[in-house]
Design an enzyme around this catalytic site. Structure first.
Site, PDB file in Angstrom:
ATOM      1  N   ARG A  41      40.203  -7.099 102.273  1.00  0.00           N
ATOM      2  CA  ARG A  41      40.407  -6.029 101.304  1.00  0.00           C
ATOM      3  C   ARG A  41      40.743  -4.747 102.068  1.00  0.00           C
ATOM      4  O   ARG A  41      39.909  -4.240 102.830  1.00  0.00           O
ATOM      5  CB  ARG A  41      39.146  -5.840 100.462  1.00  0.00           C
ATOM      6  CG  ARG A  41      39.200  -4.691  99.456  1.00  0.00           C
ATOM      7  CD  ARG A  41      37.838  -4.584  98.770  1.00  0.00           C
ATOM      8  NE  ARG A  41      37.784  -3.534  97.772  1.00  0.00           N
ATOM      9  CZ  ARG A  41      37.461  -2.266  98.025  1.00  0.00           C
ATOM     10  NH1 ARG A  41      37.183  -1.874  99.267  1.00  0.00           N
ATOM     11  NH2 ARG A  41      37.412  -1.375  97.042  1.00  0.00           N
ATOM     12  N   LEU A  42      41.953  -4.253 101.894  1.00  0.00           N
ATOM     13  CA  LEU A  42      42.399  -3.054 102.600  1.00  0.00           C
ATOM     14  C   LEU A  42      41.968  -1.834 101.798  1.00  0.00           C
ATOM     15  O   LEU A  42      42.633  -1.389 100.865  1.00  0.00           O
ATOM     16  CB  LEU A  42      43.917  -3.083 102.795  1.00  0.00           C
ATOM     17  CG  LEU A  42      44.480  -4.329 103.494  1.00  0.00           C
ATOM     18  CD1 LEU A  42      45.984  -4.168 103.725  1.00  0.00           C
ATOM     19  CD2 LEU A  42      43.755  -4.611 104.799  1.00  0.00           C
ATOM     20  N   ASP A  43      40.832  -1.295 102.176  1.00  0.00           N
ATOM     21  CA  ASP A  43      40.204  -0.211 101.420  1.00  0.00           C
ATOM     22  C   ASP A  43      41.010   1.077 101.527  1.00  0.00           C
ATOM     23  O   ASP A  43      41.410   1.492 102.623  1.00  0.00           O
ATOM     24  CB  ASP A  43      38.779   0.017 101.950  1.00  0.00           C
ATOM     25  CG  ASP A  43      38.077   1.157 101.248  1.00  0.00           C
ATOM     26  OD1 ASP A  43      37.800   1.025 100.049  1.00  0.00           O
ATOM     27  OD2 ASP A  43      37.826   2.189 101.906  1.00  0.00           O
ATOM     28  N   ALA A  44      41.241   1.708 100.360  1.00  0.00           N
ATOM     29  CA  ALA A  44      41.887   3.032 100.305  1.00  0.00           C
ATOM     30  C   ALA A  44      43.178   3.089 101.100  1.00  0.00           C
ATOM     31  O   ALA A  44      43.535   4.127 101.669  1.00  0.00           O
ATOM     32  CB  ALA A  44      40.915   4.117 100.782  1.00  0.00           C
ATOM     33  N   VAL A  45      43.902   1.981 101.131  1.00  0.00           N
ATOM     34  CA  VAL A  45      45.070   1.883 102.011  1.00  0.00           C
ATOM     35  C   VAL A  45      46.175   2.857 101.623  1.00  0.00           C
ATOM     36  O   VAL A  45      46.982   3.260 102.475  1.00  0.00           O
ATOM     37  CB  VAL A  45      45.595   0.424 102.031  1.00  0.00           C
ATOM     38  CG1 VAL A  45      46.172   0.028 100.691  1.00  0.00           C
ATOM     39  CG2 VAL A  45      46.606   0.222 103.148  1.00  0.00           C
TER      40      VAL A  45
END
Length: 582
Positions: free
Chosen positions: A237-241
């Site tokens: 999960r690429l957080d705040a990408v």
């Protein structure tokens, strides 16, 4: 480079030239390969061809913190594993454990050490054990790092390479166009070995933004990614990408370099020996969110962020008109891509994804109802000044307490179940926050203790008490979890609920949110119909084109439906999944 695949090399260097035009792309490519495949780690000779085989109708996920369940005696990760096996085995096959690293704030999203498991939760062996039994998702918190991390401490002291790891600006820079998710000042003044500097802080002053203009930052996160993969993680999960790349004088969101970095990570995932899925977390308006599919070359999956506020509005208003209009205009996910459908998560119910869909008046009514049910509203700063609602903080179960007319306890559980059932029927993969499965009430004590609105939806259950409630048929916890399990189990057996199965939005009574789903082999159809209102509704069989001569059955009630028979009756909040192949 050691990799013999020229297609991979060419694509990688082309991306690196786009992201870092002032650097040697060939040298960077060697560094990227060494970071992601160290010590001769296995690499595919050919990339995966986009397709829909990496998921199926049997996939469903639970979202949870590592310590959502505690007892004061056992490791929380052991308790979580016990809960998953005892209550959700054969129901969900995937688990998203929210940041399980040492941290300083934001319940894990201010990471202080990316290479360690928070000892309060357990250790890497516990993570690997869960990853061997469930499809495991972890967070790559790559936009920012804790201000108390070793990385930032080395930056303050001027130690290489971290002296160039963080994004600096000055109070004189024109930052008026920057898109903000919070209201605090964007820049934080710090004293460094090189004098006073101002670092960029998108989310809080304890979460300092990294500077991806430095390719060493990207390589460091690829090493972290490899650590996750080696410990059993299969969904990243690429957080705040969306906020990853900044440039002074721009909006500093969705920058071309950000999309190129996602494409680079997708390329690495496609050539990884392990099956690896990228999920982007971009809590933004719908069209911006969908852009992270790219051209089938960015994220494998995106959160369906517009869904929660629109489902909330439908259940509060008793009308699915807005939900129907939006869903009718949603494109099917591209080949090899999927939506992740949810209503609740560890964060609040984001309101930005409803911009341009819900009117200001509808938004105001939703906010008013949430406040009436004990919720909070978190704001964001607008470019040029002013504020706007960013998210609503409330547990989803409490948000279903009533309607715009006020609390309606007699239909509370039915209304909640309808909100979850329609999510199960949508194109995509369903994900359920643990506190939705457990009908968790608002955690007012958590808000008071922490001073943070989001704590209202981040309760920690004491395991003995939770077990007692789940064993009592009279409690909301028992009733909700058992019926949710029943419906998810039914869903998992239907090929027409494959995440990429054909979907068509039905235009019926505004109180009915209806979908037609057809399996990829065209052998099964399901008419998924959901009454979002507190009134009875009737639909004629011909309105949904039930084919005469076939046997139709409601999967949820077991009732047989005659295509030439009387109107199909819906009690308040009743859902029907009518199929020709049960």
């Amino acid at each position: 480079m050691s990799d013999p695949n020229s297609s991979f090399r060419n694509r990688l260097t082309a991306l690196l030239r786009q992201i870092y035009p002032d650097h040697d792309a060939d040298a960077l490519a060697q560094g990227i390969v060494a970071a992601f495949w160290p010590d001769g780690a296995a690499m595919r000779r050919r990339g995966r061809v986009p397709g829909n085989r990496q998921w199926s109708e049997r996939d469903a996920m639970v979202i949870t913190y590592g310590n959502s369940i505690v007892d004061g005696a056992h490791k929380p990760l052991d308790l979580l594993r016990h809960f998953l096996h005892r209550h959700l085995a054969g129901v969900v096959n995937g688990v998203h454990i929210l940041p399980f690293f040492p941290y300083t704030s934001d319940d894990g999203f201010a990471v202080s050490d990316y290479r360690a498991v928070n000892p309060v939760l357990g250790d890497w062996a516990d993570i690997r054990r869960i990853g061997s039994e469930f499809l495991l998702m972890s967070d790559l918190v790559l936009n920012h790092v804790s201000s108390q991390s070793n990385w930032f401490n080395d930056y303050l002291q001027g130690h290489e390479p971290y002296d160039k790891f963080f994004f600096e600006a000055t109070p004189e820079d024109d930052l008026s166009d920057v898109v903000r998710p919070r209201t605090h000042p964007l820049l934080r003044e710090v004293e460094t070995a090189r004098g006073v500097r101002h670092v960029w802080c998108t989310f809080s002053h304890d979460q300092v933004d990294l500077d991806f203009r430095n390719p060493e930052v990207l390589m460091e996160f690829l090493r972290v990614t490899r650590l996750h993969v080696d410990n059993g993680v299969r969904i990243l999960r690429l957080d705040a990408v969306a906020f990853l790349w900044k440039e002074i004088g721009t909006r500093s969101i969705h920058m071309p370099q950000t999309h190129a970095i996602v494409r680079l990570m997708r390329l690495l995932a496609d050539f990884a020996a392990e099956p690896l899925i990228l999920l982007t977390e971009t809590n933004v308006p719908n069209a911006e969110n969908l852009s992270y599919f790219g051209n089938r070359n960015e994220a494998h999956a995106v959160y369906n962020f517009s869904l929660p506020p629109l489902v909330l509005h439908a259940m509060l208003s008793g009308s699915a008109r807005g939900l129907i209009r939006w869903q009718g205009g949603m494109p099917p996910a591209q080949l090899g891509c999927a939506y992740l459908n949810f209503t609740a998560s560890h964060d609040g119910i984001g309101m930005r994804p409803a911009e341009g869909i819900l009117s200001p008046a509808d938004t105001a009514r939703v906010i008013g109802a949430v406040r009436d049910f004990g919720g909070r509203v978190s704001m964001r700063a607008l470019p040029g000044g002013g504020e706007a609602p960013y998210e609503l903080n409330i547990t989803w179960f409490e948000a279903m307490k009533g309607t715009f007319d006020g609390p309606a306890p007699d239909t509370w559980i039915e209304r909640f179940l309808t909100s979850q059932t329609l999510v199960m029927a949508l194109e995509g993969i369903p994900a359920f926050y643990i506190h939705s499965l457990l009908a968790t009430p608002n955690d007012e004590d958590g808000v008071e203790k922490t001073g943070h609105n989001r704590a209202i939806n981040r309760h920690r259950w004491e395991y003995d008490r939770l077990q007692m409630l789940l064993a009592d048929p009279e409690t909301p916890q028992h009733q909700v979890l058992e019926e949710m399990k029943r419906r998810i189990e039914i869903r998992r057996r239907q090929r027409a609920f494959h995440p990429n199965a054909t979907q068509f939005t039905l235009q019926l009574d505004d109180r009915i949110f209806g979908l037609w789903r057809q399996s990829l082999d065209r052998d099964q159809s399901i008419f998924a119909l959901h009454n979002v209102s507190d009134s009875a509704v009737e639909i004629e069989p011909w309105q949904i084109n039930l084919i005469a001569g076939e046997v139709w059955q409601d999967l949820l009630s077991g009732e047989m439906i005659d295509p030439d028979g009387p109107p199909i009756h819906f009690a308040p909040y009743q859902c029907r999944w009518i199929t020709n192949r049960g």
